[in-house]
Design an enzyme around this catalytic site. Structure first.
Site, PDB file in Angstrom:
ATOM      1  N   ASP A 185       0.902  -1.151   0.000  1.00 20.77           N
ATOM      2  CA  ASP A 185       0.000   0.000   0.000  1.00 20.77           C
ATOM      3  C   ASP A 185       0.939   1.197   0.000  1.00 20.77           C
ATOM      4  O   ASP A 185       1.564   1.502   1.016  1.00 20.77           O
ATOM      5  CB  ASP A 185      -0.872   0.000   1.260  1.00 20.77           C
ATOM      6  CG  ASP A 185      -1.825   1.178   1.272  1.00 20.77           C
ATOM      7  OD1 ASP A 185      -1.411   2.271   0.832  1.00 20.77           O
ATOM      8  OD2 ASP A 185      -2.968   1.026   1.701  1.00 20.77           O
ATOM      9  N   HIS A 186       1.079   1.836  -1.146  1.00 21.52           N
ATOM     10  CA  HIS A 186       2.178   2.796  -1.259  1.00 21.52           C
ATOM     11  C   HIS A 186       2.039   3.981  -0.299  1.00 21.52           C
ATOM     12  O   HIS A 186       3.007   4.664  -0.019  1.00 21.52           O
ATOM     13  CB  HIS A 186       2.363   3.253  -2.713  1.00 21.52           C
ATOM     14  CG  HIS A 186       1.362   4.268  -3.161  1.00 21.52           C
ATOM     15  ND1 HIS A 186       0.102   3.939  -3.553  1.00 21.52           N
ATOM     16  CD2 HIS A 186       1.440   5.615  -3.270  1.00 21.52           C
ATOM     17  CE1 HIS A 186      -0.546   5.037  -3.903  1.00 21.52           C
ATOM     18  NE2 HIS A 186       0.245   6.071  -3.733  1.00 21.52           N
ATOM     19  N   HIS A 248      -5.700   2.929   1.533  1.00 20.40           N
ATOM     20  CA  HIS A 248      -4.890   4.089   1.922  1.00 20.40           C
ATOM     21  C   HIS A 248      -5.449   4.835   3.137  1.00 20.40           C
ATOM     22  O   HIS A 248      -4.726   5.157   4.075  1.00 20.40           O
ATOM     23  CB  HIS A 248      -4.777   5.082   0.767  1.00 20.40           C
ATOM     24  CG  HIS A 248      -4.218   4.483  -0.498  1.00 20.40           C
ATOM     25  ND1 HIS A 248      -3.306   3.471  -0.502  1.00 20.40           N
ATOM     26  CD2 HIS A 248      -4.457   4.767  -1.804  1.00 20.40           C
ATOM     27  CE1 HIS A 248      -2.989   3.160  -1.754  1.00 20.40           C
ATOM     28  NE2 HIS A 248      -3.684   3.938  -2.564  1.00 20.40           N
TER      29      HIS A 248
HETATM   30  C1  BG6 Z   1      -3.751   4.687  -6.048  1.00 22.96           C
HETATM   31  C2  BG6 Z   1      -5.162   4.775  -6.561  1.00 22.96           C
HETATM   32  O1  BG6 Z   1      -3.614   3.581  -5.208  1.00 22.96           O
HETATM   33  O2  BG6 Z   1      -3.446   5.863  -5.324  1.00 22.96           O
HETATM   34  C3  BG6 Z   1      -5.316   5.991  -7.440  1.00 22.96           C
HETATM   35  O3  BG6 Z   1      -5.465   3.609  -7.302  1.00 22.96           O
HETATM   36  C4  BG6 Z   1      -4.873   7.233  -6.721  1.00 22.96           C
HETATM   37  O4  BG6 Z   1      -6.664   6.116  -7.872  1.00 22.96           O
HETATM   38  C5  BG6 Z   1      -3.483   7.041  -6.113  1.00 22.96           C
HETATM   39  O5  BG6 Z   1      -4.837   8.285  -7.653  1.00 22.96           O
HETATM   40  C6  BG6 Z   1      -3.109   8.204  -5.207  1.00 22.96           C
HETATM   41  O6  BG6 Z   1      -1.774   8.048  -4.807  1.00 22.96           O
HETATM   42  P1  BG6 Z   1      -0.782   9.292  -4.749  1.00 22.96           P
HETATM   43  O7  BG6 Z   1       0.490   8.726  -4.246  1.00 22.96           O
HETATM   44  O8  BG6 Z   1      -0.691   9.825  -6.129  1.00 22.96           O
HETATM   45  O9  BG6 Z   1      -1.411  10.246  -3.802  1.00 22.96           O
END
Ligand code: BG6
Length: 512
Positions: A185-186, A248
């Site tokens: 989960d980044h 997230h």
């Molecule tokens: C991803 C979602 O996991 O996270 C996207 O699938 C979203 O829809 C993105 O735009 C948001 O991540 P970040 O790092 O760009 O805020």
């Protein structure tokens, strides 16, 4: 070598190497790790995908991605050439057994060339329906043993509901040891998300206040200015609740609400997070509308440009009922948080690209100042800004300069950039490094994934049975549907308007 537990030799095999994630995130992250000398001297990156590409096409496609998306900007010829020499492309379908035999041969050849068995990291940047196939094939080809040298990284979405997540968990756990599986989960790799732990548990100042006695409520906002772009095909089957809240936003919630860990051991931290999710009060099926709100953007204006509505985006059905905005209210039933509402919201095509946690403290118990002094008075607020302009702000009351007693809000600010004179690494850099050193702290354990689905199941079920009826219900460039304001206003509160440098306050609805 900067970390003693970093393997001496590594091969990253990326399934879905022709896709967007590889170009935008994975390769820029690996390239930055290379530049910062986090990668071992002996490493290789094998990309597997179905599209027709030569090694050179593959390399130049990836270079374009690094030039466009890396935090460092454009690549330098020499450094890129060194890095690109390690990139190899294999064209194959994910279900083609011969491809895995070929992969095995290549991995063995590298081991022989390096005179040492390498750690193998398999990164599945592929659609969810292909995950099981790749896992089965890897296992059958004998590529996932011994367990301490083979790791599988799986991108979200991990299932599409509780049942499918359970099936996938059971399937993968039947093939690999849980310690080999890294469910990414980044958001957990984001510097300021990790900083929540530092703020809470490396300081004695906040902990005594971090509970229902002092905190009135918590807001977590992840607002995106972007729409779904070309991801309509995926997004149609997902929606904001599955795409953002289940993973997230829940992760951020866990870090804000968890108890203090005894140590920074991976399982200890993950146990504490799971405890938070387990304590979320189940939403009664007949009261979903009081706890959750959905929205979908229609056409509108963003920064003086016309933005298409969701239903006009490529790959999206013209009568789609997929939500692009979700807001939920949770209660966490434990001693610390009983009856403190946590409001979470996320949406696409909102006026700002900003992620923030707002901790709103109770008002003072007694107002000693005369009403004339306290006209602009408002309760204390701690803002943890995850992005952009990473930092923390504490808002408190101060005396306005002048001969009479007048109070106004003042702020203490910590800016990541100003304090550390550095741009934080990208989340994927941190997380890929963690996989290399086999540190699973920032990855989701199977039970956490399951509970995160269980929490939102009543909402998913209610939303799938009753059509929204009023979609699109917010214009691109606004802060979501009216119902989101009502959700919190019903409790006598309102969403705090995020303030980000390039978004002058006032673009959205009113805030405190
Ligand atoms: C991803 C979602 O996991 O996270 C996207 O699938 C979203 O829809 C993105 O735009 C948001 O991540 P970040 O790092 O760009 O805020």
């Amino acid at each position: 070598m900067k970390l003693s537990n970093r393997p001496h030799t590594i091969v990253f095999t990326i399934f879905g190497a022709g896709g967007d994630l590889t170009r935008r995130k994975l390769i820029p992250a690996l390239y930055n790790l290379y530049l910062d000398e986090w990668l071992p001297d002996r490493f290789a990156i094998l990309g597997i995908d179905m599209r027709e590409m030569s090694d050179d096409d593959f390399r130049s496609r990836l270079r374009g991605g690094v030039d466009e998306f890396s935090r460092r900007g454009r690549t330098e010829d020499d450094k890129w050439a060194e890095f690109a020499a390690r990139l190899v492309y294999l064209r194959a379908g994910f279900d083609q057994t011969e491809a895995y035999v070929d992969l095995g041969r290549r991995l063995a050849a590298l081991d022989q060339q390096w005179g040492q068995p390498a750690a193998h990291i398999y990164y599945l940047a592929i659609p969810p329906m292909a995950i099981e196939t790749v896992c089965d094939q890897l296992r059958q080809a004998g590529l996932t043993v011994p367990p301490d040298r083979a790791r599988i990284v799986v991108e979200k979405p991990f299932g599409t509901d509780l049942d499918s997540a359970r099936r996938l968990i059971a399937r993968m756990n039947g093939l690999f040891d849980e310690s080999q599986i890294y469910r990414i989960d980044h958001f957990l790799g984001k510097e300021t998300v990790q900083n929540i732990l530092a703020l809470r548990f490396a300081n004695s100042l906040f902990e005594p206040l971090w509970n229902r006695r002092y905190i009135d409520h918590v807001q977590i906002t992840v607002a995106e200015r972007i729409g779904v772009g070309h991801r309509g095909g995926y997004y149609e089957g997902a929606g904001a609740l599955r795409d953002m809240v289940q993973n997230h936003l829940h992760q951020v919630l866990c870090l804000v609400a968890m108890e203090a860990p005894v140590s920074f051991n991976a399982d200890e931290i993950r146990n504490k997070k799971v405890d938070v999710l387990r304590a979320i009060r189940p939403i009664p099926p007949d009261q979903v509308s009081r706890f959750a709100v959905r929205g979908q953007y229609g056409p509108g204006w963003l920064r003086c440009e016309r933005a298409a509505g969701y239903r006009e985006e490529p790959g999206v059905a013209p009568d789609s009922d997929t939500e692009t905005f979700a807001a939920v209210k949770y209660y966490i039933d434990n001693w610390r948080w009983h009856d403190v509402p946590f409001y979470l919201r996320t949406g696409k095509r909102l006026p700002a690209q900003v992620s923030e946690v707002i901790i709103r403290f109770h008002p003072v118990p007694h107002q000693s100042f005369p009403p004339s002094a306290a006209g602009a008075w408002s309760p204390n607020r701690l803002v943890i800004r995850i992005q952009p302009d990473e930092g923390i702000e504490l808002r408190f009351q101060a005396k306005h300069p002048g001969p009479v007693m007048n109070l106004s809000a003042a702020e203490m600010r910590f800016s990541y950039k100003e304090t550390f004179h550095a741009t934080p690494p990208e989340a994927y850099e941190t997380l890929l490094l963690d996989v290399m050193i086999a540190d699973a702290t920032q990855f989701m354990r199977a039970d956490q994934v399951e509970i995160a689905w269980r929490v939102i199941m009543p909402i998913l079920e209610a939303w799938s049975t009753v059509a929204p009826g009023n979609f699109p219900n917010y214009a691109a460039g606004t802060w979501g549907p009216e119902e989101a304001a009502t959700l919190i206003a019903r409790d006598g509160r309102n969403w705090v308007l995020p303030t980000v440098p390039d978004d002058p306050a006032g673009e959205g609805e009113g805030g405190e």
